[in-house]
Design a protein around this motif. Structure first.
Motif, PDB file in Angstrom:
ATOM      1  N   GLY A 178      18.272 -11.966   2.590  1.00 27.62           N
ATOM      2  CA  GLY A 178      17.303 -12.209   1.670  1.00 27.62           C
ATOM      3  C   GLY A 178      16.222 -11.478   1.786  1.00 27.62           C
ATOM      4  O   GLY A 178      16.076 -10.635   2.535  1.00 27.62           O
ATOM      5  N   TYR A 179      15.234 -11.342   0.611  1.00 31.09           N
ATOM      6  CA  TYR A 179      14.113 -10.498   0.838  1.00 31.09           C
ATOM      7  C   TYR A 179      13.186 -10.450   1.969  1.00 31.09           C
ATOM      8  O   TYR A 179      12.915  -9.575   2.501  1.00 31.09           O
ATOM      9  N   GLU A 180      13.076 -11.728   2.304  1.00 32.46           N
ATOM     10  CA  GLU A 180      12.111 -12.065   3.495  1.00 32.46           C
ATOM     11  C   GLU A 180      12.980 -11.424   4.659  1.00 32.46           C
ATOM     12  O   GLU A 180      12.278 -10.767   5.705  1.00 32.46           O
ATOM     13  N   GLU A 181      14.210 -11.393   4.739  1.00 39.05           N
ATOM     14  CA  GLU A 181      14.841 -11.016   5.986  1.00 39.05           C
ATOM     15  C   GLU A 181      14.832  -9.228   6.179  1.00 39.05           C
ATOM     16  O   GLU A 181      14.913  -8.906   6.983  1.00 39.05           O
ATOM     17  N   GLN A 182      14.858  -8.874   4.852  1.00 42.36           N
ATOM     18  CA  GLN A 182      14.928  -7.509   4.570  1.00 42.36           C
ATOM     19  C   GLN A 182      13.547  -6.899   5.017  1.00 42.36           C
ATOM     20  O   GLN A 182      13.324  -5.998   5.588  1.00 42.36           O
ATOM     21  N   ARG A 218       6.505  -0.733   0.060  1.00 46.66           N
ATOM     22  CA  ARG A 218       7.912  -1.453  -0.003  1.00 46.66           C
ATOM     23  C   ARG A 218       7.960  -2.679   0.704  1.00 46.66           C
ATOM     24  O   ARG A 218       8.711  -3.621   0.271  1.00 46.66           O
ATOM     25  N   TRP A 219       7.161  -2.789   1.767  1.00 52.81           N
ATOM     26  CA  TRP A 219       7.375  -4.016   2.504  1.00 52.81           C
ATOM     27  C   TRP A 219       6.672  -5.119   1.634  1.00 52.81           C
ATOM     28  O   TRP A 219       7.148  -6.395   1.718  1.00 52.81           O
ATOM     29  N   GLN A 220       5.674  -4.917   0.882  1.00 52.53           N
ATOM     30  CA  GLN A 220       4.949  -5.945   0.026  1.00 52.53           C
ATOM     31  C   GLN A 220       6.066  -6.374  -1.018  1.00 52.53           C
ATOM     32  O   GLN A 220       6.033  -7.503  -1.303  1.00 52.53           O
ATOM     33  N   GLN A 221       6.814  -5.485  -1.686  1.00 53.57           N
ATOM     34  CA  GLN A 221       7.627  -5.743  -2.795  1.00 53.57           C
ATOM     35  C   GLN A 221       8.722  -6.551  -2.172  1.00 53.57           C
ATOM     36  O   GLN A 221       9.267  -7.541  -2.929  1.00 53.57           O
ATOM     37  N   SER A 256       8.619  -8.484   0.771  1.00 50.61           N
ATOM     38  CA  SER A 256       8.093  -9.826   1.297  1.00 50.61           C
ATOM     39  C   SER A 256       7.370 -10.874   0.361  1.00 50.61           C
ATOM     40  O   SER A 256       7.270 -11.774   0.607  1.00 50.61           O
ATOM     41  N   GLY A 257       6.821 -10.172  -0.616  1.00 51.37           N
ATOM     42  CA  GLY A 257       6.166 -10.865  -1.801  1.00 51.37           C
ATOM     43  C   GLY A 257       4.712 -11.161  -1.421  1.00 51.37           C
ATOM     44  O   GLY A 257       4.279 -11.984  -1.927  1.00 51.37           O
ATOM     45  N   ARG A 258       4.056 -10.313  -0.311  1.00 53.52           N
ATOM     46  CA  ARG A 258       3.042 -10.679  -0.050  1.00 53.52           C
ATOM     47  C   ARG A 258       2.384  -9.895   0.656  1.00 53.52           C
ATOM     48  O   ARG A 258       3.062  -8.597   1.248  1.00 53.52           O
ATOM     49  N   ASP A 259       0.945  -9.743   1.239  1.00 57.29           N
ATOM     50  CA  ASP A 259       0.553  -8.676   1.976  1.00 57.29           C
ATOM     51  C   ASP A 259       0.273  -9.162   3.229  1.00 57.29           C
ATOM     52  O   ASP A 259       0.493 -10.505   3.631  1.00 57.29           O
ATOM     53  N   PRO A 260       0.035  -8.119   4.130  1.00 59.45           N
ATOM     54  CA  PRO A 260       0.075  -8.760   5.576  1.00 59.45           C
ATOM     55  C   PRO A 260      -1.089  -9.662   5.790  1.00 59.45           C
ATOM     56  O   PRO A 260      -2.073  -9.675   5.195  1.00 59.45           O
ATOM     57  N   ASP A 261      -0.819 -10.739   6.633  1.00 62.63           N
ATOM     58  CA  ASP A 261      -2.063 -11.651   6.990  1.00 62.63           C
ATOM     59  C   ASP A 261      -3.203 -10.985   7.421  1.00 62.63           C
ATOM     60  O   ASP A 261      -3.161 -10.284   8.385  1.00 62.63           O
ATOM     61  N   LEU A 270       2.942  -9.358  12.783  1.00 64.19           N
ATOM     62  CA  LEU A 270       2.691  -9.009  11.387  1.00 64.19           C
ATOM     63  C   LEU A 270       4.097  -9.641  10.548  1.00 64.19           C
ATOM     64  O   LEU A 270       3.517  -9.798   9.271  1.00 64.19           O
ATOM     65  N   ALA A 271       4.883  -9.994  11.187  1.00 63.91           N
ATOM     66  CA  ALA A 271       5.982 -10.720  10.204  1.00 63.91           C
ATOM     67  C   ALA A 271       5.627 -12.000  10.092  1.00 63.91           C
ATOM     68  O   ALA A 271       6.267 -12.472   9.026  1.00 63.91           O
TER      69      ALA A 271
END
Length: 400
Positions: free
Chosen positions: A327-331, A350-353, A355-360, A398-399
């Motif tokens: 899944g996208y979160e796993e990726q 790329r990470w935001q795309q 995960s669908g979010r910004d780092p906390d 971060l994850a």
């Protein structure tokens, strides 16, 4: 020991330059070794009868055809022959495997083609045969530069064998790397600094420097659990790591990844594909792969036991036991886990795309304030040297 004559460093410029893209790699696993090292938890097996290389070659080619159907057309940016001990293969076996890769995917001239080799299995004619087959980079499992510790690590070679192999590799291949293991029992910082400086005098453009880890299921694990094998504690390991970073940077081989050091431009292209979270085909017993199909990334894993893998391939065309759609979160988590190992860090967009979010913001601010991470402009995030010492914790923070 005498320092080897320094080679012409322009030789490695003939290989294609790093584009900064993740790329597509092909990994082929040769699972056989002459002996099993007591620290090793890799998928490696000792066989006391000759291995039927023709039969295994046919199986590699058959599995390649299946994986090519899964991956679709690709341009290969690197090939890695790992193990086990790939330098136990006949040059004809290597040639057939590389020809098979070129048959199934597009392989441009000048890409990096690496083979792992043990100094105890190195012969000049065999090395020349690998070079003629297309191998242009060799990675030697030297592991230590004193005979006492080589024996402790269960290696079949001595220092004289290692230096002979290094010299041959430097003479025959455009690129060469070798591995050392440090943070060995009772190893002091002074001892390691002397050994590392000696290693750098033999190196051409790349070194892999790993701390000894005690892996479950290995003979070292049992000894460690019984209190018969004591490795440096966290503070001592940190001092050894810091000395490693300082010396390699000063000598022109700075870290580009936690455990890997190279002259600028000589980084391992294949390993960069892993750390940049690119796609790669995994061929052979116990090989893993990551293939993007229909916009989704598929994780593959093959049967580990060589003979069982061979039977599966001959019956079904492949030895793949597991195909998992990530899944996208796993990726996003995998991208973070791999990318933060690199000095260049992670592409935040790329990470935001994925995960669908910004780092906390709170977690990021905490790590920034304590000097564990840093921003590179607005586009990348990386660990600082202090952060690399607690990399797993940084990734976990971060994850979340």
């Amino acid at each position: 020991m005498d320092t080897l004559e320094q080679p012409d460093l322009t030789r490695y410029a003939a290989l294609l330059p790093d584009t900064g893209e993740p790329g597509f790699g092909v990994y082929v696993h040769w699972p056989f070794c002459a002996a099993k090292c007591p620290y090793c938890d890799f998928n490696s097996h000792v066989r006391h009868q000759p291995v039927d290389q023709e039969r295994f070659t046919a199986a590699f080619l058959k599995e390649m055809a299946t994986v090519r159907q899964m991956s679709g057309p690709k341009t290969v940016t690197s090939v890695f022959l790992g193990g086990g001990t790939p330098s136990l293969m006949n040059p004809a076996t290597v040639s057939a495997i590389l020809d098979g890769i070129a048959k199934h995917w597009h392989v441009p001239d000048g890409i990096e083609i690496t083979m792992e080799a043990n100094p105890s299995s190195v012969e000049a004619e065999r090395f020349r045969g690998y070079r003629a087959a297309g191998v242009n980079r060799v990675s030697l499992g030297v592991q230590a530069l004193n005979d006492r510790d080589l024996k402790f690590l269960g290696r079949l070679h001595n220092v004289a064998d290692a230096l002979k192999a290094i010299k041959l590799a430097r003479d025959i291949f455009p690129r060469m790397s070798f591995d050392l293991i440090y943070a060995r029992p009772n190893q002091t910082v002074d001892e390691w600094e002397r050994e590392l400086k000696e290693a750098i005098s033999y190196a051409v453009d790349h070194l892999s420097l790993y701390q000894l880890t005690i892996e479950e299921g290995t003979p070292f694990y049992g000894l460690h659990k019984a209190g018969k094998l004591i490795v440096p504690d966290g503070d001592q390991s940190a001092l050894l790591y810091e000395a490693t970073q300082e010396i390699t940077a000063r000598e022109g081989l700075p870290a580009y990844e936690v455990s890997n050091h190279a002259r600028p431009g000589a980084e391992s292209r294949h390993n960069l594909t892993y750390w940049r979270y690119g796609d790669y085909a995994g061929i052979g017993p116990g090989a893993h792969g990551r293939l993007t199909r229909g916009g989704m990334k598929i994780a593959t894993a093959t049967e580990r036991k060589p003979e069982s893998w061979l039977d599966l391939v001959e019956c079904h065309g492949h030895g793949i036991l597991d195909q998992e759609q990530l899944g996208y979160e796993e990726q996003a988590d995998e991208l973070l886990l791999m990318g933060l190992r690199l000095k260049e860090g992670v592409d935040l967009a790329r990470w935001q795309q994925l995960s669908g979010r910004d780092p906390d913001p709170k977690r990021e601010e905490f790590l920034l304030e304590h000097g564990f991470i840093e921003r590179i402009g607005n586009s990348r995030l990386r660990c600082t040297p202090s952060g690399m010492l607690i990399l797993d914790s940084v990734v976990a923070d971060l994850a979340c």
